[in-house]
Design a protein around this motif. Structure first.
Motif, short mmCIF file in Angstrom:
data_model
loop_
_atom_site.label_atom_id
_atom_site.label_comp_id
_atom_site.label_asym_id
_atom_site.label_seq_id
_atom_site.Cartn_x
_atom_site.Cartn_y
_atom_site.Cartn_z
N LEU A 80 0.82 -1.21 0.00
CA LEU A 80 0.00 0.00 0.00
C LEU A 80 0.86 1.26 0.00
O LEU A 80 0.55 2.24 -0.69
CB LEU A 80 -0.94 -0.01 1.22
CG LEU A 80 -2.08 -1.01 1.16
CD1 LEU A 80 -2.80 -1.09 2.50
CD2 LEU A 80 -3.06 -0.67 0.05
N ALA A 81 1.94 1.25 0.76
CA ALA A 81 2.85 2.40 0.77
C ALA A 81 3.51 2.56 -0.61
O ALA A 81 3.67 3.68 -1.11
CB ALA A 81 3.90 2.23 1.85
N GLU A 82 3.86 1.44 -1.22
CA GLU A 82 4.51 1.48 -2.53
C GLU A 82 3.63 2.12 -3.59
O GLU A 82 4.11 2.82 -4.49
CB GLU A 82 4.88 0.05 -2.94
CG GLU A 82 5.50 -0.08 -4.32
CD GLU A 82 5.67 -1.53 -4.73
OE1 GLU A 82 5.54 -1.84 -5.93
OE2 GLU A 82 5.94 -2.38 -3.84
N VAL A 83 2.31 1.88 -3.50
CA VAL A 83 1.39 2.40 -4.52
C VAL A 83 0.71 3.69 -4.08
O VAL A 83 -0.32 4.08 -4.61
CB VAL A 83 0.35 1.34 -4.93
CG1 VAL A 83 1.04 0.12 -5.53
CG2 VAL A 83 -0.55 0.94 -3.76
N HIS A 84 1.30 4.35 -3.08
CA HIS A 84 0.89 5.70 -2.68
C HIS A 84 -0.50 5.73 -2.05
O HIS A 84 -1.21 6.73 -2.17
CB HIS A 84 0.90 6.67 -3.88
CG HIS A 84 2.02 6.43 -4.84
ND1 HIS A 84 3.33 6.71 -4.54
CD2 HIS A 84 2.01 5.93 -6.11
CE1 HIS A 84 4.09 6.40 -5.59
NE2 HIS A 84 3.33 5.91 -6.55
N TRP A 85 -0.89 4.66 -1.37
CA TRP A 85 -2.20 4.69 -0.72
C TRP A 85 -2.18 5.73 0.40
O TRP A 85 -1.18 5.90 1.09
CB TRP A 85 -2.55 3.30 -0.17
CG TRP A 85 -4.00 3.17 0.17
CD1 TRP A 85 -5.06 3.26 -0.70
CD2 TRP A 85 -4.58 2.90 1.45
NE1 TRP A 85 -6.25 3.06 -0.05
CE2 TRP A 85 -5.98 2.84 1.29
CE3 TRP A 85 -4.04 2.70 2.71
CZ2 TRP A 85 -6.86 2.58 2.33
CZ3 TRP A 85 -4.90 2.45 3.77
CH2 TRP A 85 -6.29 2.40 3.58
N HIS A 86 -3.31 6.40 0.59
CA HIS A 86 -3.37 7.54 1.50
C HIS A 86 -3.30 7.14 2.97
O HIS A 86 -3.00 7.98 3.82
CB HIS A 86 -4.65 8.34 1.24
CG HIS A 86 -5.90 7.51 1.33
ND1 HIS A 86 -6.47 7.18 2.52
CD2 HIS A 86 -6.66 6.94 0.36
CE1 HIS A 86 -7.56 6.44 2.29
NE2 HIS A 86 -7.68 6.29 0.98
N GLY A 87 -3.59 5.87 3.28
CA GLY A 87 -3.50 5.42 4.68
C GLY A 87 -4.66 5.90 5.53
O GLY A 87 -5.65 6.39 5.01
N PRO A 88 -4.58 5.78 6.86
CA PRO A 88 -3.43 5.25 7.62
C PRO A 88 -3.35 3.73 7.54
O PRO A 88 -4.34 3.06 7.29
CB PRO A 88 -3.72 5.71 9.05
CG PRO A 88 -5.21 5.80 9.13
CD PRO A 88 -5.67 6.24 7.76
N LEU A 89 -2.14 3.22 7.74
CA LEU A 89 -1.88 1.80 7.63
C LEU A 89 -2.04 1.15 9.00
O LEU A 89 -1.08 0.81 9.68
CB LEU A 89 -0.48 1.56 7.07
CG LEU A 89 -0.25 2.12 5.67
CD1 LEU A 89 1.21 1.99 5.25
CD2 LEU A 89 -1.14 1.42 4.66
#
Length: 342
Positions: A80-89
């Motif tokens: 998710l971080a790699e594909v720029h997901w807005h989060g939060p994780l």
């Protein structure tokens, strides 16, 4: 040495350059799961996705992600971080905050856009969707619900291909909710009804073992028409509901979305509903594309559909040809990898 300027592209051209707008020859999707997710589920997803790719086409930048808890879901968080997901994780009470299907990523928060369509699901939901744990229903029935859902969400990825950089579900774009959701309802209804016997999970079973809502097409037809002709018109159900402009918005849509698309296909064709109309959305907007390919205005269609819902006995069977039989490829020519970019 002469320094040449970097080429400039419109955002739409960028989407075309990264292959977002048409299917690919290879298997172009990804699945990333928590460490304690069963490999059986991953194998199931691959089988269903391959079947969908053979039907609709293999569209890239579509990722299925399955979470469990914070301890085991790090590889999902990393993707998710790699594909720029807005989060939060973070997973709270078994659910990734703001997770869901079909959520976008990398469209507005990255320059140039790096778009992805993400389906983020809880493992618990895949095992027991929609309160089926409380109902104590069979595993095959639960699997049918999930497969139907996977087909629905992937169809949304297919729809997004035609919109390129436009945000499909917004008022500014003008693509109505009744087509976005309704086309993605009738597709898995027909797809699962005509493919369930080919799926590994259902070998040796009967149709009653996998008969989730909507895929008994004749029964679905009767139920919708019965609702339309039952004149209670209560705000919390579809009885007596009149389909119309309210169904163009996600905020006000209510009833009969899938059947509206089935009826439109009966008046025209599934090729028209699933391919021809979306093919001109980017250039013309939905309403003008609709008029071009159906020779109707939206209001004329709404009027015809409401008349159809209320004419005749609601227990009548669908007219011949209302739900085509056989492989979808027999009556819909979905775009292929060699389709010229529009």
């Amino acid at each position: 040495t002469q320094v040449l300027p970097m080429p400039t592209f419109t955002v739409a051209e960028h989407y075309i350059n990264i292959g977002y707008n048409k299917p690919h020859d290879e298997f172009a999707q990804e699945i990333v799961v928590a460490a304690n997710v069963s490999t059986e589920v991953v194998d199931e997803w691959y089988e269903i996705q391959r079947n969908l790719n053979q039907t609709i086409g293999s569209y890239n930048r579509y990722i299925m992600l399955i979470t469990t808890d914070n301890e085991h879901s790090q590889q999902v968080f990393d993707k998710l971080a790699e594909v720029h997901w807005h989060g939060p994780l973070s997973i709270v009470n078994g659910h990734l905050i703001d997770g869901g299907c079909l959520t976008g990523s990398g469209e507005w928060n990255v320059t140039p856009p790096d778009p992805y369509a993400l389906c983020i699901m809880d493992y618990e939901f895949i095992q027991y969707p929609h309160e089926t744990k409380e109902w104590a229903v069979s595993k095959s029935y639960r699997q049918a619900i999930i497969y139907h859902g996977w087909a629905h969400e992937y169809f949304h990825r297919y729809q997004r291909a035609y919109h390129l950089d436009l945000n499909m579900g917004t008022e500014e774009v003008g693509t109505p909710a009744w087509w976005i959701e309704g086309a993605a309802i009738v597709f898995p209804n027909i797809w699962l009804r005509n493919n369930w016997q080919d799926l590994s999970a259902f070998r040796g079973l009967s149709f009653s073992d996998v008969n989730v809502e909507g895929i008994d097409l004749d029964n679905w037809y009767r139920l919708v028409r019965t609702e339309a002709q039952t004149m209670s018109n209560q705000s919390d159900n579809c009885n007596g509901y009149v389909f119309g402009p309210a169904e163009e918005s996600y905020e006000t849509m209510r009833c009969f979305l899938g059947m509206a698309n089935a009826y439109l296909a009966y008046l025209t064709s599934y090729q028209t509903v699933w391919v021809s109309i979306p093919n001109d959305i980017y250039a013309l907007g939905f309403e003008k594309s609709f008029q071009k390919h159906t020779s109707m205005t939206l209001q004329e269609f709404y009027d015809k559909f409401n008349t159809f819902l209320r004419q005749g006995d609601p227990n009548d069977s669908p007219p011949p040809g209302f739900f085509p039989e056989g492989p979808i490829s027999d009556y819909v020519d979905f775009p292929g990898p060699d389709t010229k970019a529009s």
